[in-house]
Design a protein around this motif. Structure first.
Motif, mmCIF file in Angstrom:
data_model
loop_
_atom_site.group_PDB
_atom_site.id
_atom_site.type_symbol
_atom_site.label_atom_id
_atom_site.label_comp_id
_atom_site.label_asym_id
_atom_site.label_seq_id
_atom_site.Cartn_x
_atom_site.Cartn_y
_atom_site.Cartn_z
ATOM 1 N N UNK A 1 -34.870 -41.014 -28.374
ATOM 2 C CA UNK A 1 -35.289 -40.014 -27.386
ATOM 3 C C UNK A 1 -34.081 -39.606 -26.537
ATOM 4 N N UNK A 2 -34.053 -38.345 -26.068
ATOM 5 C CA UNK A 2 -32.877 -37.848 -25.349
ATOM 6 C C UNK A 2 -32.610 -38.615 -24.065
ATOM 7 N N UNK A 3 -31.324 -38.831 -23.812
ATOM 8 C CA UNK A 3 -30.906 -39.568 -22.622
ATOM 9 C C UNK A 3 -30.062 -38.668 -21.726
ATOM 10 N N UNK A 4 -30.408 -38.661 -20.447
ATOM 11 C CA UNK A 4 -29.596 -38.022 -19.418
ATOM 12 C C UNK A 4 -28.827 -39.109 -18.678
ATOM 13 N N UNK A 5 -27.505 -38.994 -18.641
ATOM 14 C CA UNK A 5 -26.715 -39.904 -17.808
ATOM 15 C C UNK A 5 -26.757 -39.359 -16.383
ATOM 16 N N UNK A 6 -27.227 -40.178 -15.450
ATOM 17 C CA UNK A 6 -27.505 -39.670 -14.101
ATOM 18 C C UNK A 6 -26.276 -39.700 -13.193
ATOM 19 N N UNK A 7 -26.524 -39.539 -11.899
ATOM 20 C CA UNK A 7 -25.439 -39.325 -10.954
ATOM 21 C C UNK A 7 -24.610 -40.567 -10.629
ATOM 22 N N UNK A 8 -24.801 -41.653 -11.371
ATOM 23 C CA UNK A 8 -23.802 -42.729 -11.337
ATOM 24 C C UNK A 8 -22.443 -42.135 -11.700
ATOM 25 N N UNK A 9 -22.480 -41.084 -12.510
ATOM 26 C CA UNK A 9 -21.256 -40.369 -12.882
ATOM 27 C C UNK A 9 -20.471 -39.916 -11.651
ATOM 28 N N UNK A 10 -21.178 -39.588 -10.585
ATOM 29 C CA UNK A 10 -20.519 -39.019 -9.412
ATOM 30 C C UNK A 10 -19.724 -40.033 -8.610
ATOM 31 N N UNK A 11 -19.822 -41.302 -8.963
ATOM 32 C CA UNK A 11 -18.977 -42.314 -8.321
ATOM 33 C C UNK A 11 -18.105 -43.035 -9.349
ATOM 34 N N UNK A 12 -17.981 -42.468 -10.539
ATOM 35 C CA UNK A 12 -17.144 -43.102 -11.557
ATOM 36 C C UNK A 12 -15.669 -42.829 -11.250
#
Length: 227
Positions: free
Chosen positions: A117-128
């Motif tokens: 099923x499709x996965x969205x990587x969430x806004x944890x990205x915004x603190x990577x």
């Protein structure tokens, strides 16, 4: 070009308002003041029963705070995914290492649990640590979407990075801006970044506003006419 608005909903009233406003897809979570946590299975089942055509992407986040997870927390996330999978159309998740890099091992486990099923990587990205390197890693994981505010407090402020990510993605992943999106800025965000999907809670006193979603839909109609 057609545009999609994904309504972030954290309770039954918000889901009903989102549907009333014309939303065809929601991200379902709970505890928005904490940044969103995994919703209950009971709520998900009820929404699926009441709104069969609605596309439901479910947030998997076992606690508030950072996105560096212990082994037992990862096991909880895997189990949550497997139990909600029959009622969900997609999974929203993200995990980081303590140095700010994407936690590839944990994410691979969550991808396996999602069973295609499709996965969205969430806004944890915004603190990577490195957004460009992280984009390529998230694509390599097979994620379908990246939810981001461009590592700023709002998507409007993050337009420069969002645009860069959209160009670098080259259609390999959907870049979906989120954070402070409303009817006043949605057209500007889309026009300056080139994205086709937008995410927002558009809530008043914790309840999604169907009126705001309708207004965003009208902004989409203007953009579609212009293009």
């Amino acid at each position: 070009m057609s545009y999609i608005f994904e309504a972030c909903t954290a309770n039954m009233a918000s889901v009903e308002e989102a549907v009333l406003g014309g939303a065809e897809r929601i991200e379902l979570c709970t505890a928005l003041p904490l940044g969103g946590l995994t919703p209950s299975l009971g709520m998900l089942k009820t929404i699926r029963q009441h709104f069969p055509p609605l596309t439901i992407h479910v947030l998997i986040r076992p606690r508030e705070g950072d996105f560096v997870y212990r082994k037992d927390e990862i096991a909880v996330m895997e189990r949550d995914i497997k139990e909600i999978l029959p009622y969900a159309d997609g999974i929203v998740c993200g995990a980081l290492l303590s140095n700010g890099d994407i936690d590839m091992d944990t994410m691979r486990r969550l991808v396996i649990a999602a069973n295609g099923k499709p996965i969205t990587f969430h806004r944890a990205f915004d603190v990577c640590r490195d957004p460009i390197e992280a984009l390529e890693q998230i694509i390599d994981l097979g994620c379908c979407r990246l939810l981001t505010s461009g590592q700023q407090s709002t998507a409007l402020k993050g337009i420069p990075l969002i645009r860069q990510l959209q160009l670098l993605a080259k259609g390999r992943i959907i870049i979906m801006p989120g954070g402070g999106v409303n009817e006043q800025n949605v057209r500007q965000i889309i026009s300056k970044t080139g994205v086709s999907e937008i995410h927002g809670s558009v809530s008043i006193n914790g309840i999604t506003s169907h009126d705001t979603i309708r207004k965003i839909g009208k902004e989409f109609a203007i953009l579609e006419f212009e293009h």
